[in-house]
Design a protein around this motif. Sequence first.
Motif: not given
Length: 348
Positions: A213-238
């Motif tokens: 999740i830390m990495k996914f959030n970092e990727a989202r910070t680098m590219r705010p409209d990047f959809v993949l880390p949003v989905y991946n955070i969901g998988v990590a939360m699950a």
Amino acid sequence: MPALALSALLGYSVFFDSSSVLFRDITVPDVVAEDGFTPHVMASRLASEVRGISRAARTAKEQQKVGLTDDETAVKVVADQFEFLKPIKATQEVMGLVTFIFSGEMVKLEKDYEFAVRGEDRKAGRTISISARGARPEELIRPVAIDLVRFIDPYIVASYYYETTRDSGSKDYSNTLRELRNCMIVMPKDERYWAVNLQGLVFLQQGKPDDAIMKFNEARTMRPDFVLPVYNIGVAMAAKGKHEDAIAKYKEVLTIDAEKRSRYPHAYTQWGVSLAATGRPEEALTMFQRAEQADSNYADLYNAWGKFLRDQNKIVEAREMFQKAIDRAPERAEFRENLKVALSAPVR
């Protein structure tokens, strides 16, 4: 001349409609050509290997598409009949329609062979010179192809190792992590969010959802409209058992990705998994059906659907779903194992 020019343009539209990478014939010694590895065949084999690596990477990142040599395209028909092949190639290269150009030679040494390839990235002004040695010419194609793909786009090699490791069922992502370290050095800074997201996926596969999740959030910070880390955070939360938080992320994916809908089947599938995990089987089934409507070729959907049916003791239906997953991704060991277990389970 007008007819020649027109044919050259038609040749370009056929040959390079799916390619910006050109493989010139590979020079080979007579002893290699006699075994069937002619200059055309070597170039074709190398191009095929590069394309195979790119496909196996399954990356959503826009990548260079690799075509085969002229003898495997429709332009060869025109070239053979009207001798337009050389003008077509010349026109392509002069007009700058080719991004990457590779050429090379196979040399017979005293005890083995050496396969040397040189390449040029015309847009970036980069060059590459690599070689591999071995007892058999065909054994040298794969290592050279890996180096060429790394030259074209290092992220594809990292994704290739990640996907093939997942396919095998292994948890050893050392090759992926090595390539990701290289990505963080050589990739343009404005593209490195891809590598950061993939680092998160490795952590997720290794059972480290918080690090992921830390990495996914970092990727989202680098590219705010990047959809993949949003989905991946969901998988990590699950993975952490936080299914309501996961569902919220899948809903966010549907909003962000409303135009392309490239992650719709993924989001609906995992939404269904979370609904099943929280005791809502009917709603879960609806989500699996929506995922299938979004993309009936998404293999992970049928694997998840199969596990859902298996947990409901619907073994026959589960077997059908696992088989659909295998039909779409036969290289994935998990899918084959799930079908094997389902086939051995008693039908009630």
